[in-house]
Design a protein around this motif. Sequence first.
Motif, short mmCIF file in Angstrom:
data_model
loop_
_atom_site.label_atom_id
_atom_site.label_comp_id
_atom_site.label_asym_id
_atom_site.label_seq_id
_atom_site.Cartn_x
_atom_site.Cartn_y
_atom_site.Cartn_z
N LEU A 178 0.83 -1.21 0.00
CA LEU A 178 0.00 0.00 0.00
C LEU A 178 0.86 1.26 0.00
N THR B 90 -0.61 7.61 1.91
CA THR B 90 -1.81 6.99 2.46
C THR B 90 -1.85 7.20 3.97
N THR C 129 -6.48 4.90 6.79
CA THR C 129 -6.76 4.13 5.57
C THR C 129 -5.94 2.84 5.54
N GLU D 118 -7.51 -0.91 5.44
CA GLU D 118 -7.19 -1.81 4.31
C GLU D 118 -6.61 -3.15 4.76
#
Length: 165
Positions: free
Chosen positions: A23, A30, A34, A38
């Motif tokens: 990610l 990010t 978040t 995720e």
Amino acid sequence: MAKMVQSDGGVVLDRIDQHLVALLEKDGRTSNATLAREVGVAESTCLVRVRALREAGVIRGIHADIDPALVGRPVQAMIAVRFGGHRRSHFEQFRQEVPKLPGVLSAYHVSGATDYFVHVACESADALRDFVLDHLTNRPGVLHAETALIFDMLKGEATLSGLEA
């Protein structure tokens, strides 16, 4: 989370750590909230894991990808540098000093006939010539420097995490 750094210096990442790396590799901006959502962990757990990834050296930094041409450095080149004699002190001095020179984007110590590739971005062809003469060819131990202009750069799409984010 299991111990990340092994006694042999290797790093072991579990599934959650691998997903976090994927990610962040896709988008280093990010948010922690978040990321946690995720990968399915609490925000506090996520924060601890990302901090551990940084401390273990897995995540070396988050940076902006700047277009050199748009900030006044439209001339890019890869300079192949070859040393004569291969004295350790020359390599160590090169390794310490060259990355700090203006316009150096990266330097790669490689095998073969070339010892280093130095990627630079300069204001002009004249500035590139001056960089090579002032900062590379007169350096102790440097035998030869060969400059190749970069006309276009294609960024690879592979991820180091090996996972899709």
